[in-house]
Design an enzyme around this catalytic site. Structure first.
Site, mmCIF file in Angstrom:
data_model
loop_
_atom_site.group_PDB
_atom_site.id
_atom_site.type_symbol
_atom_site.label_atom_id
_atom_site.label_comp_id
_atom_site.label_asym_id
_atom_site.label_seq_id
_atom_site.Cartn_x
_atom_site.Cartn_y
_atom_site.Cartn_z
ATOM 1 N N ALA A 1 75.199 25.118 35.363
ATOM 2 C CA ALA A 1 75.250 24.005 34.415
ATOM 3 C C ALA A 1 76.096 24.383 33.197
ATOM 4 C CB ALA A 1 73.843 23.624 33.987
ATOM 5 N N GLU B 1 78.798 54.445 78.579
ATOM 6 C CA GLU B 1 79.186 55.031 79.858
ATOM 7 C C GLU B 1 78.380 56.308 80.135
ATOM 8 O OE1 GLU B 1 83.113 53.579 77.947
ATOM 9 O OE2 GLU B 1 81.088 54.133 77.315
#
Length: 342
Positions: free
Chosen positions: A157, A47
């Site tokens: 894994a 603004e």
């Protein structure tokens, strides 16, 4: 309002800690007089930028703003008062400001005799500041949990190796998403075992200028020689195992978007606490059959109790050659029922 929304979403504007805001001043005939947008913390608000551009022409205009004008004095003055002082006749804003520090601008404007309307394209305005809005409404950071997994749900894994479940393209995409957050969060075990640096890197694998905070959560002491404590980005050790406490501490530091990259135990803790707001999974076309699960035990023993997620996006990340497998990025959020329970 569409133009104000475009201004609010101007590329290059920081995603936080302040909201992105756009403002357009219109004359009595609906013609644009001036416009502005907020460029980040410490910079003039949208603004104020528009009013400065308009000068005396601001008197009698309508200010169209994406967020309710603020009503407090921080690094800059209250926008509501600036609009009153400039002689703006009418203010139309999309999204109410629920931040207790800044709220009340609409009421202040109305009390000063300014005509006030709100709610126009509020949904779009909230989307511009998705994370900021969530953080203000919930009093905690928005949490994105990211993980990489094989088709059978393994993140590593049986021997503990995990390089690389994700493809190079998926890892580059991860850095893009990391850059959208203000905090990276992992557990002490991840730092002990993997010693990640947790920085954001560009396409050339170089650190970018603006780095998220690297937060480590857990009670275990960690050597200062770990890469997460180097000088390439700020770091913080949160000495707690409670996800609620960790997020509260980060919110007190004005952190609004946590990118959770910890292991399966940390992920399970946040899921059980109902503190995961978005899930990003990179799925690789691999099968391991055994190994570390992407998430630890959630205490679920029957299908009826499964955690339900809603898919919001699916993107294929093709490998660059035959040596690099394709990954699929699946973005999800908790289903509405889960969100209500949390």
């Amino acid at each position: 309002m569409l133009r104000a929304l475009e201004l609010a979403a101007t590329p290059g504007v920081p995603l936080g800690p302040n909201p992105r805001v756009g403002c357009v001043l219109l004359d009595a005939d609906g013609q644009e007089v001036a416009e502005g947008f907020h460029r980040g913390a410490g910079a003039p608000h949208a603004e104020v930028v528009a009013l400065a551009e308009a000068g005396d022409r601001a008197r009698g205009t309508t200010a169209v703003v994406t967020l309710e004008p603020c009503n407090h004095t921080g690094r800059t003055g209250p926008c509501a008062q600036a609009l009153v002082d400039a002689g703006v006749r009418r203010v139309v804003f999309a999204q109410p400001d629920t931040n207790p520090v800044a709220e009340g601008g609409g009421a202040a404007l109305a009390a000063a005799g300014v005509e006030v309307e709100h709610g126009l394209r509020e949904t779009e305005a909230r989307a511009v500041n998705r994370v900021w809005t969530f953080a203000v409404d919930h009093g905690r950071p928005f949490v994105t949990w990211k993980f990489a997994t094989t088709l059978d749900g393994r993140s590593a894994a049986a021997d503990g190796t995990s390089r690389w479940v994700s493809s190079p393209e998926a890892r580059r995409d991860t850095h893009r998403l990391r850059a959208l957050a203000d905090t990276m969060l992992v557990g002490t075990n991840t730092i002990d075992v993997d010693d990640p640096e947790l920085t954001v890197r560009d396409e050339l694998d170089q650190p970018v200028p603006q780095q998220p905070l690297r937060a480590v959560m857990g009670l275990r002491d960690l050597p200062a020689t770990k890469r997460v404590f180097n000088d390439r980005a700020p770091s913080l050790h949160l000495r707690t195992r409670d996800p609620h406490e960790a997020l509260a501490a980060l919110y007190r530091q004005d952190r609004q978007h946590v990118f959770l990259e910890g292991g399966p135990t940390l992920a399970a803790a946040f899921l059980e606490a109902g503190l995961v707001d978005e899930v990003v999974a990179y799925v690789a076309p691999m099968l391991l059959g055994a190994g570390r699960n992407a998430v630890a035990d959630l205490g679920i023993h029957t299908m009826a109790d499964a955690r339900q997620l809603e898919v919001t996006d699916v993107t294929v990340l093709p490998g660059t050659d035959t040596a690099h497998h394709t990954n699929v990025r699946i973005t999800m959020r908790p289903s509405p029922a889960v969100e209500e329970e949390a």
